[in-house]
Design an enzyme around this catalytic site. Structure first.
Site, PDB file in Angstrom:
ATOM      1  N   SER A 414       0.812  -1.212   0.000  1.00 39.75           N
ATOM      2  CA  SER A 414       0.000   0.000   0.000  1.00 39.75           C
ATOM      3  C   SER A 414       0.845   1.261   0.000  1.00 39.75           C
ATOM      4  CB  SER A 414      -0.946   0.004   1.203  1.00 39.75           C
ATOM      5  OG  SER A 414      -1.996  -0.910   0.990  1.00 39.75           O
ATOM      6  N   ASN A 527      -6.216  -7.639  -2.729  1.00 38.00           N
ATOM      7  CA  ASN A 527      -5.822  -7.999  -1.370  1.00 38.00           C
ATOM      8  C   ASN A 527      -4.786  -7.127  -0.677  1.00 38.00           C
ATOM      9  OD1 ASN A 527      -7.388 -10.531  -1.288  1.00 38.00           O
ATOM     10  ND2 ASN A 527      -5.945 -11.185  -2.848  1.00 38.00           N
ATOM     11  N   TYR A 528      -4.052  -6.313  -1.415  1.00 36.97           N
ATOM     12  CA  TYR A 528      -2.925  -5.617  -0.794  1.00 36.97           C
ATOM     13  C   TYR A 528      -2.980  -4.101  -0.836  1.00 36.97           C
ATOM     14  CZ  TYR A 528      -0.552 -10.037  -0.171  1.00 36.97           C
ATOM     15  OH  TYR A 528      -0.227 -11.296   0.248  1.00 36.97           O
ATOM     16  N   ASN A 529      -3.563  -3.546  -1.880  1.00 36.81           N
ATOM     17  CA  ASN A 529      -3.571  -2.096  -2.002  1.00 36.81           C
ATOM     18  C   ASN A 529      -4.755  -1.498  -1.246  1.00 36.81           C
ATOM     19  OD1 ASN A 529      -1.386  -2.309  -3.726  1.00 36.81           O
ATOM     20  ND2 ASN A 529      -2.657  -2.227  -5.583  1.00 36.81           N
TER      21      ASN A 529
END
EC number: 5.6.2.1
Length: 569
Positions: A414, A527-529
DNA sequence: GGCTAGACTTGGAACAATGTTG
DNA sequence: CAACATTGTTCCAAGTCTAGCC
């Protein structure tokens, strides 16, 4: 029982409405905490029972009659005949071992034992025909079939939770089949058993009606294996998988408030790490100089998790699972320190047997320490023999509540996206904007930022089947345009500039396509940002939000939409 | 303390729907 | 409008991680 923070009374934190994100901040989403007061749902859908087709199976040239049960498994294999799995020895062996006990019940004199003598081609041909027939269905027939399916499933699509209507994710019970493990999975080809109502545990509110057990059409009256009322979990139903003995859950869809709250909590936790990362980094720098081997290993492991975004690497049983590793389970054979001073090359199979192969400049302290870790060890020995995931995660808790290894991946992903997008002004030139249009130029840059994150996390994919073709087509088009350009130049046309731009745009597209052929962009987006980073960017640059987030992502991230344009991860 | 059952997130591929092109 | 390419959705495998058992 978790008390609701922020003055919500002493009730468990489940009294929010549909727009939960206007009321809660993610801090009350706790493992083991109360998740609901009332829960009502329609249970699960079972796959249809097997209908025999009666097509012949040949063994050693002769037709062998099969019972329905035997034919079902033969047909599973026939359907996979052309896949890579079917060519693997492990798969064939496991398949035969699973099939044999069923065959044994009837074969006398001519036992079907050798895979090489099995001929599934008639069954495979039948499956092809079926597929073709399906394809030939008219639009109306297809629509009709879809309507019937939708109607049959309608009662399972939504759950009623504390008066909110929530979409259920996977209410379809997994059909029986041959297990398709990833990589060199020792269990590939084993028979995944059919799941019956008796195998299923239903979780439902105490006063709520227990979902009806569907009629499977086998003339038997089935019952649920168990019915429980556990309001500390979010699953609606579960069963035990016959391959690995692990539990499969029916849960809500990604756009549900439960998943949203959990997501928000995840990103808030990752943002919290921002405040502590300085101390953590200072601590591992100190740790690398500590004469104690355990302290050194811990320090270097954390360094790799932080800087290379490695997964923590829990222990695996290679007799039962594919041999893959993460940070703490790295072996000497995965580490190369002879690529130059302070250069570390790691080459190993990670999650899903996806290869990680990258050479990174690392700090001299870590380089030196790693050299000592691998010294006098065999290729199959653990590099980090003195640390394990539990110890690392316990250690992380000293810095921050709830901190664990995976948070570093979220944090690094992120913060990278945020940092990249902050460079938009410099990176997207006015000329490019004029030539391509603002949104196109900006989105091209967004995708580059997204790609950087995907590469950080090593999210890879197989080259799409259509790739070579698509590239060839683009090359062809570029050639034609170039020829046209030549003509325009010769004629002294005013369109020369426009054509030059068009060609360079096309060439940029081509390059981009080729460079991302093995990069999977979706996983980091999903899933990550932190979605708020993207939303804020869209607001700042007036890019419509549906460009980076198509329908489903938009639904998944509704909680992030109201963020201010100056939001910072 | 060590171990593991259990719950939840993460992951690529397969499949389905939709868009584009010739 | 069929064939093909692209995009979106579903599937289910494979990770992480901790509560709670012994």
């Amino acid at each position: 029982p978790s008390a609701k923070g922020g003055g919500g009374g002493d009730d468990a934190g489940t009294s929010y409405g549909d727009r939960w994100y206007e009321e809660v901040d993610g801090s009350e989403w706790k493992r083991g905490g109360v998740k609901w007061k009332t829960l009502e749902h329609g249970g699960v859908m079972f796959p249809p029972l097997y209908t025999p087709h009666g097509k012949p199976f040949y063994y050693d040239g002769a037709a062998v009659p099969l019972t329905a049960e035997q034919e079902e498994v033969a047909t599973m294999f026939a359907a996979m005949r052309e896949t890579d799995y079917a060519k693997k020895e492990t798969f064939q062996k496991n398949f035969m071992e699973a099939w044999r006990p069923l065959l044994k019940k009837t074969d006398e004199g001519k036992p079907v034992k050798k895979f090489d003598k099995c001929d599934f081609s008639a069954i495979a041909a039948h499956l092809e025909e079926e597929k073709a027939r399906k394809k030939e269905m008219t639009k109306e027939q297809k629509a009709e079939a879809k309507k019937e399916k939708d109607e049959a499933e309608a009662h399972c699509v939504f759950a009623l939770i504390d008066s909110r209507k929530e979409k259920v994710g996977n209410f379809r019970v997994e059909p029986p089949g041959l297990f398709r493990g990833r990589g060199e999975h020792p269990k590939m080809g084993k028979l995944k058993a059919r799941i019956w109502p008796e195998d299923i545990t239903i979780n439902v509110g105490e006063g709520a009606p227990v979902p009806a057990v569907p009629d499977l059409g086998d003339g038997k009256r089935h019952r649920w294996g168990d019915v429980v009322h556990d309001n500390t979990v979010t699953w609606l139903a579960k069963w035990m998988d016959s391959i690995n003995g692990d539990v499969k859950y029916v849960m809500l869809a990604a756009n549900s408030s439960w998943k949203g709250m959990s997501d928000l909590a995840k990103y808030e936790k990752a943002r919290e790490l921002k405040k502590h990362i300085g101390r953590i980094r200072a601590d591992y720098m100190k740790g690398m100089k500590n004469p104690d081997m355990e302290a050194q290993q811990k320090a270097v492991a954390v360094y790799l998790i932080d800087r290379l975004a490695l997964r923590v690497g829990n222990e695996k049983n290679t007799d039962e699972e594919a041999d893959t590793v993460g940070c703490t389970s790295l072996r000497v054979e995965h580490v190369f320190l002879d690529e130059g001073d302070n250069k570390l090359r790691l080459k190993f199979l990670g999650k899903d047997s996806i290869e990680y192969d990258a050479t990174t400049d690392i700090i001299p302290e870590a380089y030196k320490a790693l050299k000592s870790f691998v010294k006098k060890k065999k290729p199959g020995d653990q590099v980090f023999d003195q640390v394990n995931p539990t110890e690392l995660n316990d250690y992380f808790k000293h810095f921050m509540e709830g901190l664990s290894a995976k948070v570093f991946r979220t944090y690094n992903a992120s913060i990278t996206l945020d940092a990249e997008l902050r460079k938009t002004e410099q990176m997207v030139s006015a000329r490019q904007r004029a030539a391509e249009g603002d949104v196109v130029a900006l989105m091209a840059y967004y995708n580059i930022a997204n790609k950087n994150v995907a590469e950080l996390c090593n999210h890879q994919r197989a080259t799409p089947a259509s790739h070579a073709n698509a590239i060839a087509k683009m090359d062809e088009k570029i050639e034609t345009l170039k020829a046209e350009l030549k003509e325009l130049k010769k004629a002294g046309s005013g369109k020369v500039e426009a054509m030059t731009k068009r060609i360079s745009k096309m060439e940029a597209d081509r390059r981009n396509k080729d460079e991302t052929k093995n990069v999977s962009l979706g996983t980091s987006k999903i899933n990550y940002n932190d979605p708020r980073v993207t939303v804020a960017w869209c607001k700042r640059f007036e890019v419509p939000i549906h460009r980076p987030f198509p329908k489903t992502l938009l639904a998944k991230f509704t909680w992030a939409m109201s963020v201010e344009p100056d939001y910072e991860f």
